[in-house]
Design a protein around this motif. Structure first.
Motif, PDB file in Angstrom:
ATOM      1  N   GLN A 165       0.830  -1.212   0.000  1.00 18.64           N
ATOM      2  CA  GLN A 165       0.000   0.000   0.000  1.00 18.64           C
ATOM      3  C   GLN A 165       0.867   1.267   0.000  1.00 18.64           C
ATOM      4  OE1 GLN A 165      -3.595  -0.135   2.638  1.00 18.64           O
ATOM      5  NE2 GLN A 165      -2.823  -2.184   3.127  1.00 18.64           N
ATOM      6  N   LEU A 166       1.941   1.233   0.774  1.00 19.48           N
ATOM      7  CA  LEU A 166       2.840   2.388   0.802  1.00 19.48           C
ATOM      8  C   LEU A 166       3.531   2.575  -0.549  1.00 19.48           C
ATOM      9  CD1 LEU A 166       4.443   1.916   4.332  1.00 19.48           C
ATOM     10  CD2 LEU A 166       2.751   3.628   3.661  1.00 19.48           C
ATOM     11  N   GLU A 167       3.976   1.456  -1.154  1.00 24.93           N
ATOM     12  CA  GLU A 167       4.628   1.546  -2.453  1.00 24.93           C
ATOM     13  C   GLU A 167       3.654   2.073  -3.499  1.00 24.93           C
ATOM     14  OE1 GLU A 167       7.274  -1.173  -5.577  1.00 24.93           O
ATOM     15  OE2 GLU A 167       6.625  -1.998  -3.644  1.00 24.93           O
ATOM     16  N   SER A 168       2.401   1.623  -3.454  1.00 23.81           N
ATOM     17  CA  SER A 168       1.392   2.109  -4.388  1.00 23.81           C
ATOM     18  C   SER A 168       1.156   3.607  -4.207  1.00 23.81           C
ATOM     19  CB  SER A 168       0.082   1.350  -4.178  1.00 23.81           C
ATOM     20  OG  SER A 168      -0.938   1.841  -5.024  1.00 23.81           O
ATOM     21  N   ALA A 169       1.145   4.081  -2.965  1.00 21.95           N
ATOM     22  CA  ALA A 169       0.956   5.509  -2.703  1.00 21.95           C
ATOM     23  C   ALA A 169       2.106   6.328  -3.271  1.00 21.95           C
ATOM     24  CB  ALA A 169       0.817   5.752  -1.200  1.00 21.95           C
ATOM     25  N   VAL A 170       3.325   5.778  -3.196  1.00 23.45           N
ATOM     26  CA  VAL A 170       4.483   6.459  -3.779  1.00 23.45           C
ATOM     27  C   VAL A 170       4.350   6.509  -5.297  1.00 23.45           C
ATOM     28  CG1 VAL A 170       6.978   6.367  -4.122  1.00 23.45           C
ATOM     29  CG2 VAL A 170       6.025   5.879  -1.869  1.00 23.45           C
ATOM     30  N   GLU A 171       3.994   5.378  -5.915  1.00 24.30           N
ATOM     31  CA  GLU A 171       3.901   5.308  -7.367  1.00 24.30           C
ATOM     32  C   GLU A 171       2.800   6.209  -7.913  1.00 24.30           C
ATOM     33  OE1 GLU A 171       3.413   1.200  -8.286  1.00 24.30           O
ATOM     34  OE2 GLU A 171       5.560   0.739  -8.107  1.00 24.30           O
ATOM     35  N   ARG A 172       1.691   6.359  -7.150  1.00 26.51           N
ATOM     36  CA  ARG A 172       0.576   7.185  -7.619  1.00 26.51           C
ATOM     37  C   ARG A 172       0.781   8.657  -7.303  1.00 26.51           C
ATOM     38  NH1 ARG A 172      -2.530   3.544  -4.724  1.00 26.51           N
ATOM     39  NH2 ARG A 172      -3.311   5.276  -3.483  1.00 26.51           N
ATOM     40  N   GLY A 173       1.857   8.991  -6.593  1.00 23.39           N
ATOM     41  CA  GLY A 173       2.125  10.388  -6.286  1.00 23.39           C
ATOM     42  C   GLY A 173       1.460  10.891  -5.027  1.00 23.39           C
ATOM     43  N   LYS A 174       0.718  10.005  -4.307  1.00 21.85           N
ATOM     44  CA  LYS A 174       0.133  10.441  -3.037  1.00 21.85           C
ATOM     45  C   LYS A 174       1.217  10.676  -1.995  1.00 21.85           C
ATOM     46  CE  LYS A 174      -4.534   8.591  -3.389  1.00 21.85           C
ATOM     47  NZ  LYS A 174      -5.602   7.802  -2.716  1.00 21.85           N
ATOM     48  N   LEU A 175       2.317   9.949  -2.129  1.00 22.15           N
ATOM     49  CA  LEU A 175       3.516  10.204  -1.329  1.00 22.15           C
ATOM     50  C   LEU A 175       4.581  10.720  -2.287  1.00 22.15           C
ATOM     51  CD1 LEU A 175       3.680   7.135   1.104  1.00 22.15           C
ATOM     52  CD2 LEU A 175       3.476   9.531   1.761  1.00 22.15           C
ATOM     53  N   ALA A 176       4.656  12.029  -2.436  1.00 19.09           N
ATOM     54  CA  ALA A 176       5.592  12.632  -3.375  1.00 19.09           C
ATOM     55  C   ALA A 176       6.991  12.662  -2.780  1.00 19.09           C
ATOM     56  CB  ALA A 176       5.140  14.047  -3.720  1.00 19.09           C
ATOM     57  N   PRO A 177       8.027  12.779  -3.625  1.00 14.39           N
ATOM     58  CA  PRO A 177       9.391  12.894  -3.100  1.00 14.39           C
ATOM     59  C   PRO A 177       9.505  14.026  -2.079  1.00 14.39           C
ATOM     60  CG  PRO A 177       9.454  12.535  -5.459  1.00 14.39           C
ATOM     61  CD  PRO A 177       8.004  12.731  -5.102  1.00 14.39           C
ATOM     62  N   GLY A 178      10.118  13.725  -0.958  1.00 14.01           N
ATOM     63  CA  GLY A 178      10.254  14.709   0.116  1.00 14.01           C
ATOM     64  C   GLY A 178       9.202  14.577   1.196  1.00 14.01           C
ATOM     65  N   SER A 179       8.107  13.831   0.906  1.00 15.47           N
ATOM     66  CA  SER A 179       7.044  13.660   1.899  1.00 15.47           C
ATOM     67  C   SER A 179       7.539  12.844   3.091  1.00 15.47           C
ATOM     68  CB  SER A 179       5.844  12.940   1.286  1.00 15.47           C
ATOM     69  OG  SER A 179       5.311  13.661   0.200  1.00 15.47           O
ATOM     70  N   LEU A 180       7.007  13.166   4.275  1.00 15.08           N
ATOM     71  CA  LEU A 180       7.321  12.405   5.479  1.00 15.08           C
ATOM     72  C   LEU A 180       6.252  11.342   5.684  1.00 15.08           C
ATOM     73  CD1 LEU A 180       8.439  15.190   7.979  1.00 15.08           C
ATOM     74  CD2 LEU A 180       9.874  13.518   6.805  1.00 15.08           C
ATOM     75  N   LEU A 181       6.680  10.151   6.047  1.00 10.79           N
ATOM     76  CA  LEU A 181       5.750   9.043   6.221  1.00 10.79           C
ATOM     77  C   LEU A 181       5.053   9.097   7.576  1.00 10.79           C
ATOM     78  CD1 LEU A 181       4.630   6.565   4.861  1.00 10.79           C
ATOM     79  CD2 LEU A 181       6.488   5.233   5.834  1.00 10.79           C
ATOM     80  N   GLY A 182       5.707   9.635   8.578  1.00 14.82           N
ATOM     81  CA  GLY A 182       5.099   9.694   9.905  1.00 14.82           C
ATOM     82  C   GLY A 182       5.791   8.762  10.879  1.00 14.82           C
ATOM     83  N   ASN A 183       5.327   8.814  12.097  1.00 15.73           N
ATOM     84  CA  ASN A 183       5.940   8.071  13.187  1.00 15.73           C
ATOM     85  C   ASN A 183       5.519   6.608  13.150  1.00 15.73           C
ATOM     86  OD1 ASN A 183       5.889   7.011  16.089  1.00 15.73           O
ATOM     87  ND2 ASN A 183       7.117   8.877  16.271  1.00 15.73           N
ATOM     88  N   GLU A 184       6.497   5.693  13.325  1.00 17.46           N
ATOM     89  CA  GLU A 184       6.204   4.254  13.306  1.00 17.46           C
ATOM     90  C   GLU A 184       5.229   3.877  14.404  1.00 17.46           C
ATOM     91  OE1 GLU A 184       9.685   1.892  13.555  1.00 17.46           O
ATOM     92  OE2 GLU A 184      10.499   2.548  11.622  1.00 17.46           O
ATOM     93  N   ILE A 185       5.385   4.465  15.577  1.00 19.54           N
ATOM     94  CA  ILE A 185       4.516   4.131  16.714  1.00 19.54           C
ATOM     95  C   ILE A 185       3.079   4.546  16.403  1.00 19.54           C
ATOM     96  CG2 ILE A 185       4.048   4.580  19.143  1.00 19.54           C
ATOM     97  CD1 ILE A 185       7.034   5.022  19.544  1.00 19.54           C
ATOM     98  N   GLU A 186       2.903   5.751  15.859  1.00 18.81           N
ATOM     99  CA  GLU A 186       1.557   6.241  15.526  1.00 18.81           C
ATOM    100  C   GLU A 186       0.929   5.376  14.452  1.00 18.81           C
ATOM    101  OE1 GLU A 186      -1.457   8.032  13.185  1.00 18.81           O
ATOM    102  OE2 GLU A 186       0.609   7.864  12.441  1.00 18.81           O
ATOM    103  N   LEU A 187       1.720   5.005  13.421  1.00 17.91           N
ATOM    104  CA  LEU A 187       1.218   4.190  12.327  1.00 17.91           C
ATOM    105  C   LEU A 187       0.832   2.795  12.827  1.00 17.91           C
ATOM    106  CD1 LEU A 187       0.680   4.217   9.298  1.00 17.91           C
ATOM    107  CD2 LEU A 187       3.040   3.470   8.923  1.00 17.91           C
TER     108      LEU A 187
END
Length: 251
Positions: A28-50
């Motif tokens: 799901q994360l890789e798909s978000a990157v490929e579709r541009g929902k996670l653009a270069p430079g975006s922060l993914l967030g805290n592992e604990i929160e996720l």
């Protein structure tokens, strides 16, 4: 949302699926990157929160993220967090232009025109285009970028009478789109894909280290009358680019 704020993604996992939870999340994360929902430079967030939001253990989330770090899509930065580096472009083996493929994938394509000139056809180019050796042909040489990062170095030769694109057009659209706009009906192509290492000049142009792997593509494209209308010789960064093939079983 500020550029350095974590991106809010709609993620979920299926606990009844035989697919490991970390792999579901990584896909799901890789798909978000490929579709541009996670653009270069975006922060993914805290592992604990996720992990808390998805009801997963922190090691499961860490494993999913690490798999994308290993692929070069994410990077862990001390004091910043997990950040998107880039996505790899997966190009289907179809008669399409890189510009259109990048645009469809939300990759924000851009073009730097390196050369646009008329020159004499070498034996190789003459044979591909079906013109006499030494005949005038049009050369369009470009550097294609996505999100401001070099992706491909492209050299295209065309019959000199096919079209006369303006430099501004070459910077803002794909060559095939210009050809169609000029009334050329693209029908088929012969294409070969290979690989080699980058020399010093190619490495500098594409933002790679000297000796880095490059994908090569040579293509001759024909219109609906059977006339050769383009001969392309392209170099792609193997770290950012792959070709997808669909294979059919012959009856």
């Amino acid at each position: 949302m500020a550029k350095n704020d974590p991106v809010d993604l709609q993620l979920s996992v299926d606990r009844a699926s035989p697919v490991p939870l970390y792999f579901q999340l990584a896909q799901q994360l890789e798909s978000a990157v490929e579709r541009g929902k996670l653009a270069p430079g975006s922060l993914l967030g805290n592992e604990i929160e996720l992990a808390g939001r998805l009801g997963l253990s922190r090691p499961t989330v860490r494993q999913a993220i690490q798999s994308l770090v290993d692929k070069g899509l994410l990077v862990r930065r001390r004091g910043i967090g997990t950040q998107v580096v880039h996505s790899q472009v997966k190009r289907p083996m179809e008669l399409s232009s890189l510009y259109d493929d990048l645009e469809a994938a939300g990759q924000r394509p851009a073009t730097r025109v390196l050369r646009h000139d008329v020159e004499e056809a070498t034996g190789e180019i003459a044979a591909a285009l079906g013109v006499p050796e030494g005949a005038e042909v049009r050369l369009v040489e470009r550097l294609r970028l996505a999100h401001g990062e070099p992706m491909a170095h492209m050299r295209n030769h065309l019959p000199v009478d096919l079209l006369t694109p303006r430099e501004g057009e070459l910077e803002t659209t794909g060559l095939y789109r210009l050809m169609r706009g000029a009334g050329v009906t693209l029908h088929s192509a012969r294409q070969s894909v290979g690989a080699r290492i980058a020399d010093a000049a190619e490495a500098e142009l594409l933002g790679e280290a000297e000796g880095a792997p490059l994908l090569t593509m040579e293509r001759t494209t024909y219109d609906d009358t059977g006339r050769a209308v383009e001969y392309g010789s392209h170099l792609y960064r193997a770290s950012r680019y792959s070709f997808d093939f669909q294979l059919l079983v012959r009856p």
